[in-house]
Scaffold this motif. Sequence first.
Motif, short mmCIF file in Angstrom:
data_model
loop_
_atom_site.label_atom_id
_atom_site.label_comp_id
_atom_site.label_asym_id
_atom_site.label_seq_id
_atom_site.Cartn_x
_atom_site.Cartn_y
_atom_site.Cartn_z
N THR A 3 0.73 -1.44 -0.05
CA THR A 3 0.47 0.37 -0.17
C THR A 3 1.03 1.48 0.07
N ARG A 4 0.70 1.97 -0.62
CA ARG A 4 0.95 3.09 -1.13
C ARG A 4 0.52 4.32 -1.25
N VAL A 5 0.88 5.99 -0.03
CA VAL A 5 0.45 7.06 0.27
C VAL A 5 0.91 8.40 -0.64
N SER A 6 0.28 8.83 -1.68
CA SER A 6 0.42 9.49 -2.57
C SER A 6 0.96 10.70 -2.14
N ARG A 45 3.08 2.17 2.18
CA ARG A 45 4.84 3.57 2.23
C ARG A 45 4.85 4.71 1.85
N LEU A 46 5.10 5.86 2.21
CA LEU A 46 5.34 6.85 2.55
C LEU A 46 5.95 7.65 1.46
N ARG A 65 13.80 15.29 8.68
CA ARG A 65 13.97 15.12 9.90
C ARG A 65 12.48 14.69 10.51
N ALA A 66 11.46 14.99 9.49
CA ALA A 66 10.14 14.64 10.55
C ALA A 66 10.20 13.29 10.16
N TYR A 67 10.91 12.49 9.09
CA TYR A 67 10.65 11.29 8.91
C TYR A 67 11.97 10.16 9.97
N GLY A 68 12.88 11.18 10.75
CA GLY A 68 13.76 10.20 11.38
C GLY A 68 13.30 10.89 13.03
N VAL A 69 12.14 11.13 13.32
CA VAL A 69 11.35 11.67 14.11
C VAL A 69 10.48 10.94 14.47
N GLY A 83 11.60 2.58 0.74
CA GLY A 83 11.75 3.74 1.27
C GLY A 83 11.02 3.67 2.82
N THR A 84 10.62 4.83 3.03
CA THR A 84 10.00 5.23 4.34
C THR A 84 8.47 4.24 4.46
N VAL A 85 8.15 3.60 5.45
CA VAL A 85 7.21 3.01 5.50
C VAL A 85 6.34 3.20 6.95
N VAL A 86 4.91 3.31 7.08
CA VAL A 86 4.80 3.80 8.50
C VAL A 86 3.93 2.30 9.31
#
Length: 473
Positions: A3-6, A45-46, A65-69, A83-86
């Motif tokens: 699942t991916r969010v645009s 996936r963000l 920085r936001a993704y790091g937090v 990539g970055t996955v919630v």
Amino acid sequence: METRVSARRLSVLLGPRVAGAPAYGWLADGIRRLVADGRLLHGTRLPSERELVTALGVSRTTVTRAYGVLRERGYASAVRGSGTVVQVPGGPVAGGGEPLELSALQPSGEDVIDLTCAAPAATPGLNRAYEWAVERMPSFIAGAGYFPLGVPELREAIATRYAERGVPTDPDQIIVTTGALAGLAAIFRATLHRADPVVVESPTYPNSLRALQHAGARVVGAPLVTEAIDDVAGVIRRSGVRMMVAMPDFHNPTGAVWSDEERARIARKWRSSGVTGVVDETMSDIWLDRPIDARPMAGHAPDCVTVGSASKTFWGGLRIGWIRAPHALSGAIARARLSMDLGAPVLEQLVVARLLRTQRELSAESRQRITDSRRVLLGLAERCPGWQVDAPAGGLSLWWHLPTESSTALVTAAERRGVLLAPGSLFAVDGRGLERWIRTPYALDEMTLRRAADAIAEAWSEVGMRPGAVRSH
């Protein structure tokens, strides 16, 4: 399937930037809230940092920085190639579905899709309502914390909601319970004697039926009001019943809705026969195509007792329901309620009070999500030869008519493929029959239901034309 969010969709979900807050903090907190509210599902996936910079008009440093937090707080992880996955901190908890009699006998696990229950995900904004309620708690902690009839502001909010629907109600008529089923149990305890006959439409919601049986009632089955109202009136007349339990708004499992004319006629029959009407309104807010074009049953029958719940509209985990009782019965029902427990949790009552004031009904986003999920399961009509359904304008399930008496066999075949279904017999008043019927709830997310539909179609190809199957006429 991933699942991916645009970036564009995420920008819409986040809304306008909060003035005065650091940009990275606003972005990280916004995504965290979306995850907590269930609007971004575990494993989504963000957008890439570059895509989000363009969509939000912020700097690359802000997004990094936001993704790091988010990763530090456990709300995201970096996955090679994705990539970055919630993620939900600690991972999502398996189960949590609405328990039916059958569910205790069936396996569960991460790979099992449970379609024995019809319970949607939490409403967007639930987490924020909890935060607000926690801030209100100091006002209550100084006292003993017992509110057996409900926290006053929740009772007032529920009464206001009825008044806005055209049913004048004062807070003294409202009794808050730990869910709709607890409300029904209190009503039955207050008004029924052992072996009292009670009319129930068949098919019906199994848990309501079990509550009646536990109260010692003699359950009398009747056809659906929307299909044979004359026959229902005849059952009431012949059986000498004291009570009828009804679900006129998106009936579970069929999705049927009583018209104003049908409501008025049943109300007249209740009055002339001295029958107490008990009305389950837990589905009344779950309209998808259009709102219900009929007055609430209490508008036609002021002496009926109505049960409502936050479970379908906001979230099942709140465990908050309520009773709207006529003044003549409110005292007896309140005493019966006190014999069962001493009140619902204060925090959850405050959460529901907040949601009733700020959101009032099923959110537009939740409504669209459920509509999309319904569309997936309606596709079974093309994939399963002979299946027929009257697509409901709301509610949370489809009630399929099968061409052969194969409901139980289909349940078994689907279970082998990791999908749990409830056979038609579970919804029968006498627990037998309805072998040509199957219920498929569409409360789960669209992607999960696509996997479920594949498994159901495969299961039907196995059992639908099995030698010995009895065909419909």
